[in-house]
Enzyme design. Sequence first.
Site, PDB file in Angstrom:
ATOM      1  CB  CYS A   2      33.274  26.837 -42.748  1.00  0.00           C
ATOM      2  SG  CYS A   2      31.834  25.697 -42.494  1.00  0.00           S
ATOM      3  NE  ARG A  27      39.576  25.551 -44.397  1.00  0.00           N
ATOM      4  CZ  ARG A  27      40.219  25.628 -43.335  1.00  0.00           C
ATOM      5  NH1 ARG A  27      41.687  25.865 -43.375  1.00  0.00           N
ATOM      6  NH2 ARG A  27      39.737  25.193 -42.152  1.00  0.00           N
ATOM      7  CD1 TRP A  74      32.087  20.320 -46.104  1.00  0.00           C
ATOM      8  CD2 TRP A  74      31.540  20.083 -43.992  1.00  0.00           C
ATOM      9  NE1 TRP A  74      32.070  18.991 -45.647  1.00  0.00           N
ATOM     10  CE2 TRP A  74      31.625  18.729 -44.309  1.00  0.00           C
ATOM     11  CE3 TRP A  74      31.255  20.266 -42.541  1.00  0.00           C
ATOM     12  CZ2 TRP A  74      31.611  17.599 -43.477  1.00  0.00           C
ATOM     13  CZ3 TRP A  74      31.010  19.071 -41.563  1.00  0.00           C
ATOM     14  CH2 TRP A  74      31.310  17.744 -42.187  1.00  0.00           C
ATOM     15  CG  ASN A 100      34.567  28.880 -40.538  1.00  0.00           C
ATOM     16  OD1 ASN A 100      33.742  29.158 -41.198  1.00  0.00           O
ATOM     17  ND2 ASN A 100      35.846  28.953 -40.850  1.00  0.00           N
ATOM     18  N   GLY A 101      32.453  26.802 -37.174  1.00  0.00           N
ATOM     19  CA  GLY A 101      32.378  26.203 -35.842  1.00  0.00           C
ATOM     20  C   GLY A 101      31.067  25.755 -35.659  1.00  0.00           C
ATOM     21  CD  GLU A 481      46.659   7.216 -45.021  1.00  0.00           C
ATOM     22  OE1 GLU A 481      45.468   7.066 -44.226  1.00  0.00           O
ATOM     23  OE2 GLU A 481      46.676   8.116 -45.574  1.00  0.00           O
ATOM     24  CE  LYS A 485      44.279   9.651 -48.179  1.00  0.00           C
ATOM     25  NZ  LYS A 485      44.946   9.711 -46.848  1.00  0.00           N
ATOM     26  CD  GLU A 488      40.177  10.691 -47.185  1.00  0.00           C
ATOM     27  OE1 GLU A 488      39.997  11.810 -46.537  1.00  0.00           O
ATOM     28  OE2 GLU A 488      41.317  10.461 -47.594  1.00  0.00           O
ATOM     29  CG  HIS A 504      39.247 -14.704 -37.724  1.00  0.00           C
ATOM     30  ND1 HIS A 504      39.289 -15.940 -37.206  1.00  0.00           N
ATOM     31  CD2 HIS A 504      40.489 -14.524 -37.850  1.00  0.00           C
ATOM     32  CE1 HIS A 504      40.347 -16.594 -36.890  1.00  0.00           C
ATOM     33  NE2 HIS A 504      41.424 -15.859 -37.330  1.00  0.00           N
ATOM     34  CE  LYS A 603      44.858  19.282 -46.075  1.00  0.00           C
ATOM     35  NZ  LYS A 603      45.101  17.550 -46.493  1.00  0.00           N
TER      36      LYS A 603
HETATM   37  O1  M6R Z   1      44.471  17.915 -40.047  1.00  0.00           O
HETATM   38  P1  M6R Z   1      44.426  16.235 -38.999  1.00  0.00           P
HETATM   39  O2  M6R Z   1      45.703  15.729 -39.494  1.00  0.00           O
HETATM   40  O3  M6R Z   1      44.166  16.551 -37.706  1.00  0.00           O
HETATM   41  O4  M6R Z   1      43.263  15.874 -40.003  1.00  0.00           O
HETATM   42  C1  M6R Z   1      42.855  14.628 -39.410  1.00  0.00           C
HETATM   43  C2  M6R Z   1      41.827  14.141 -40.234  1.00  0.00           C
HETATM   44  O5  M6R Z   1      40.636  14.835 -40.457  1.00  0.00           O
HETATM   45  C3  M6R Z   1      42.505  13.779 -41.741  1.00  0.00           C
HETATM   46  O6  M6R Z   1      43.631  12.929 -41.675  1.00  0.00           O
HETATM   47  C4  M6R Z   1      41.627  13.209 -42.557  1.00  0.00           C
HETATM   48  O7  M6R Z   1      41.149  11.855 -42.458  1.00  0.00           O
HETATM   49  C5  M6R Z   1      42.018  13.064 -44.177  1.00  0.00           C
HETATM   50  N1  M6R Z   1      41.032  13.667 -44.969  1.00  0.00           N
HETATM   51  C6  M6R Z   1      42.746  11.909 -44.501  1.00  0.00           C
HETATM   52  O8  M6R Z   1      43.135  11.988 -45.885  1.00  0.00           O
END
Ligand code: M6R
Length: 608
Positions: A2, A27, A74, A100-101, A481, A485, A488, A504, A603
């Site tokens: 948020c 974000r 969010w 936020n939180g 990774e 990507k 996401e 396996h 974000k």
């Molecule tokens: O800001 P951070 O590196 O601590 O964030 C960790 C994850 O939330 C972040 O890497 C998330 O997985 C991303 N969306 C990956 O692209």
Amino acid sequence: MCGIVGYIGKNNAIPVVMQGLQRLEYRGYDSCGIAMMNSDKMILEKVTGKVEELQGLLARQKMSSSVAIGHTRWATHGPPTISNAHPHTSQDGKVALVHNGIIENYKVLRDGLISAGYEFSSETDTEVIAALVSQAYHGNLEQAVREALSYVVGAYGLAVIHTDEPEKIVCSRKGAPLIMAMGDGEFFVASDVAAILHYSKDVIYLDNEEIGILTPDGVKIYSGDDEPVDKKIHKITFNLEEIEKGGYEHFMLKEIFSQPQTIFDAMRGRLLPETGDAHLGGIDHMIGSILHADQRYFTACGTSWHAALIGEMMFEQFARIPCEVEYASEFRYREPLVDAKSIVFAISQSGETADTLAAIQEAKTRKATVLGICNVVGSSIARETEAGVYIHAGPEIGVASTKAFTSQVTVLSLLTLKLARLMGMSREDGLEISQAMQKLPENVEWVLKQADQIAEIAKLYSDASNFLYLGRGVNFPVALEGALKLKEISYIHAEGYPAAEMKHGPIALIDKSMPIVAIAPQDKTYDKIISNIEEVKARHGRVIALATEGDTRIKDIADHVLYVPAALSFTAPILNVIPLQLLAYYVAVERGCNVDQPRNLAKSVTVE
Ligand code: M6R
């Protein structure tokens, strides 16, 4: 997650708050709103969806105000509806609050208030704080906020206004980021510097439980014990261009293409190619403790966790020192074997990830030394750790992390080199590695030139429902990774596997509709990976191979080949991840997805 923006001052608060909310859109959010004072009347507007819609609504009303607080939400408690959007008001309409939180004990507080006759109009945890502030208010908003927060368990960054004190915003934080900023006769509160950078570069970072008061005359800050605090004003050094797209269609693409520079920036002044060594100013004084620690841990989430896996492998292979990687979200629940002789590295782009902050607290409680590897200067993780290294990747706006990952791996490589040399790596080996690192920006440029070819391949596979990414050794975290990507931003299910593990289980999934991305550089696992590719082809899977420049053999087996320059295993992960970032990007574009703000994601994840 948020976003919060608040303004008080000589100008119209509405465009400032709305522009701030727009800067926070990256974000991730699902609804937004604004509360403003109009003489001593509170005006509230909220929408589900885009900030643009709220902006249109306000433009039609032609309003002006010198005090306003805004929010992008969010959803955590209750779906994204207008009644659940912030700001939340008290039942009497006098208090408006953005938060936020997560308030962990909100249910108990809410039930207590309901039995006392209070009526709630949303399903959120936040509305409980508005109610508590309203009940605690006796003519002084900061005192009411302090009292309300004393009942609350959980994390918050919040800003509050009250109709009886129309020229005041009160804010506070605990576990969620909040900054205050000073302009000329105008003052700001925000959850992210990006929101107010257009207006001010003079920023104060609020610490946990501090209460900030903004009036047209200036700002005041009080500690958790109600003592006035003299806070340092930080000058922000990055500028607006750095958080704009610079001609690229998306932030993510801009960030992918900025990697030759960001990798260089992560190494600048740290890599010592003449001596085959490295130095990292922020933690050089801790190197002895790192080497002699009884346990070493990396803790992180998401992409940063993948960087940590690479760090672990490098520590073990090159420096010959053991280390463990743990998801930050699991760290404190597994009773970690951490004590005063342990070193814990927390890795985070944003420096605000709630799970990572919680892991840091756990490690500190167990008396471990906690070091940070962070991107955002002045972030909570940077401040909560004893020492650390900034990765200097600059603001990362795309929700999918790209340049931060390669900069994290660059910093971990430098740290490995430093430790390895101290553990007996020869000068010759050090020179070979440091020279390979020095060539990284140039080699990344080379890989980026294949963007058009990758875009063409993406067109062929954008309708797939599943992808499998295979890699061995240090390329296994790269496979993870690449898969992260893709899922996401394109919403295609994707999994990363150590290539040999395929047989396996996942091999059962392979048929002609299943694309496999095989990371197959010419290293010691090459022949094994080739066999794995053959196994896929025997089951009619379609293979996109990542291979070393000049490898012609693989062309005969794979459906498509993407080349990367020959690399040491030390630098390979950085080069190999770039085509995977581009592949995910172009597949998502092809599918018409919102690349920079993928659905349901934020974000920085400031809730546990
Ligand atoms: O800001 P951070 O590196 O601590 O964030 C960790 C994850 O939330 C972040 O890497 C998330 O997985 C991303 N969306 C990956 O692209």
